[in-house]
Design a protein around this motif. Structure first.
Motif, PDB file in Angstrom:
ATOM      1  N   ILE A  41      30.727  16.392 -27.478  1.00  0.00           N
ATOM      2  CA  ILE A  41      31.130  17.753 -27.829  1.00  0.00           C
ATOM      3  C   ILE A  41      29.904  18.658 -27.947  1.00  0.00           C
ATOM      4  O   ILE A  41      29.941  19.821 -27.526  1.00  0.00           O
ATOM      5  CB  ILE A  41      31.972  17.750 -29.121  1.00  0.00           C
ATOM      6  N   SER A  42      28.821  18.147 -28.481  1.00  0.00           N
ATOM      7  CA  SER A  42      27.584  18.944 -28.605  1.00  0.00           C
ATOM      8  C   SER A  42      27.066  19.379 -27.242  1.00  0.00           C
ATOM      9  O   SER A  42      26.635  20.526 -27.065  1.00  0.00           O
ATOM     10  CB  SER A  42      26.502  18.153 -29.338  1.00  0.00           C
ATOM     11  N   ARG A  43      27.093  18.468 -26.271  1.00  0.00           N
ATOM     12  CA  ARG A  43      26.645  18.827 -24.917  1.00  0.00           C
ATOM     13  C   ARG A  43      27.530  19.923 -24.324  1.00  0.00           C
ATOM     14  O   ARG A  43      27.040  20.880 -23.718  1.00  0.00           O
ATOM     15  CB  ARG A  43      26.619  17.599 -24.012  1.00  0.00           C
ATOM     16  N   MET A  44      28.834  19.804 -24.526  1.00  0.00           N
ATOM     17  CA  MET A  44      29.749  20.819 -24.017  1.00  0.00           C
ATOM     18  C   MET A  44      29.533  22.149 -24.751  1.00  0.00           C
ATOM     19  O   MET A  44      29.564  23.221 -24.138  1.00  0.00           O
ATOM     20  CB  MET A  44      31.200  20.350 -24.168  1.00  0.00           C
ATOM     21  N   ALA A  45      29.281  22.088 -26.047  1.00  0.00           N
ATOM     22  CA  ALA A  45      29.034  23.301 -26.835  1.00  0.00           C
ATOM     23  C   ALA A  45      27.770  24.018 -26.359  1.00  0.00           C
ATOM     24  O   ALA A  45      27.740  25.252 -26.294  1.00  0.00           O
ATOM     25  CB  ALA A  45      28.922  22.953 -28.318  1.00  0.00           C
ATOM     26  N   GLN A  46      26.744  23.269 -26.025  1.00  0.00           N
ATOM     27  CA  GLN A  46      25.517  23.889 -25.530  1.00  0.00           C
ATOM     28  C   GLN A  46      25.772  24.625 -24.218  1.00  0.00           C
ATOM     29  O   GLN A  46      25.282  25.748 -24.014  1.00  0.00           O
ATOM     30  CB  GLN A  46      24.419  22.848 -25.374  1.00  0.00           C
ATOM     31  N   ARG A  47      26.547  24.030 -23.323  1.00  0.00           N
ATOM     32  CA  ARG A  47      26.885  24.699 -22.059  1.00  0.00           C
ATOM     33  C   ARG A  47      27.736  25.946 -22.319  1.00  0.00           C
ATOM     34  O   ARG A  47      27.523  26.994 -21.703  1.00  0.00           O
ATOM     35  CB  ARG A  47      27.609  23.738 -21.111  1.00  0.00           C
ATOM     36  N   PHE A  48      28.686  25.836 -23.225  1.00  0.00           N
ATOM     37  CA  PHE A  48      29.540  26.974 -23.574  1.00  0.00           C
ATOM     38  C   PHE A  48      28.692  28.109 -24.129  1.00  0.00           C
ATOM     39  O   PHE A  48      28.843  29.263 -23.722  1.00  0.00           O
ATOM     40  CB  PHE A  48      30.590  26.532 -24.605  1.00  0.00           C
ATOM     41  N   ARG A  49      27.815  27.804 -25.067  1.00  0.00           N
ATOM     42  CA  ARG A  49      26.993  28.834 -25.702  1.00  0.00           C
ATOM     43  C   ARG A  49      26.078  29.522 -24.687  1.00  0.00           C
ATOM     44  O   ARG A  49      25.902  30.738 -24.730  1.00  0.00           O
ATOM     45  CB  ARG A  49      26.177  28.230 -26.841  1.00  0.00           C
ATOM     46  N   LYS A  50      25.522  28.759 -23.771  1.00  0.00           N
ATOM     47  CA  LYS A  50      24.666  29.350 -22.743  1.00  0.00           C
ATOM     48  C   LYS A  50      25.472  30.321 -21.887  1.00  0.00           C
ATOM     49  O   LYS A  50      25.036  31.437 -21.600  1.00  0.00           O
ATOM     50  CB  LYS A  50      24.055  28.247 -21.879  1.00  0.00           C
ATOM     51  N   ALA A  51      26.671  29.920 -21.490  1.00  0.00           N
ATOM     52  CA  ALA A  51      27.528  30.773 -20.668  1.00  0.00           C
ATOM     53  C   ALA A  51      27.987  32.008 -21.446  1.00  0.00           C
ATOM     54  O   ALA A  51      27.999  33.119 -20.909  1.00  0.00           O
ATOM     55  CB  ALA A  51      28.726  29.977 -20.153  1.00  0.00           C
TER      56      ALA A  51
END
Length: 136
Positions: free
Chosen positions: A10-20
């Motif tokens: 979930i943290s990896r997905m959150a980092q991608r979401f936040r960047k986008a």
């Protein structure tokens, strides 16, 4: 899958979401992300929560709306009963975005909490998610 493995995924997905969500294309076209992460907790929690439901449909992901005092003094984050995701916790001094055991560290600031189902997301919030997803 262990809780640690879930948190990492979930943290990896959150980092991608936040960047986008931080990209000008998103900030300029969706008011809920204009100053991401500040004042973006509702939009971001709904959007990221919908992603979590796709990733983990068997979980009970929902938005938690914390309040204290006035109607405008609040914060939103996600919980599934075991984990919490506070995708915009870093809008507050001394905090970082959070993925870990529930509740969010920010929860202590908002003593009155209510559950909101992710199916209550507004149409424009769902459109914003589609745009964010294109950049993830």
């Amino acid at each position: 899958m262990t809780a640690f493995e879930r948190i990492e995924r979930i943290s990896r997905m959150a980092q991608r979401f936040r960047k986008a969500a931080s990209l000008p294309d998103i900030r300029d076209n969706f008011a809920g992300y204009y100053s991401f992460p500040r004042a973006s907790c509702t939009w971001s929690s709904f959007a990221f929560g919908l992603l979590l439901l796709e990733l983990e449909p068997e979980r009970d992901w929902h938005l938690v709306n914390g309040r204290k005092g006035s109607a405008i003094d609040g914060h939103d984050w996600l919980e599934d009963g075991r984990l919490a995701v506070d995708i915009t916790a870093d809008q507050f001094v001394g905090e970082q975005f959070y993925v870990g055991l529930a509740p969010s560290p920010c929860a202590r600031q908002w003593p009155s909490k209510r559950r909101i189902e992710l199916s209550d997301a507004a149409e424009l919030q769902v459109k914003a998610l589609a745009a964010i997803r294109a950049f993830m």
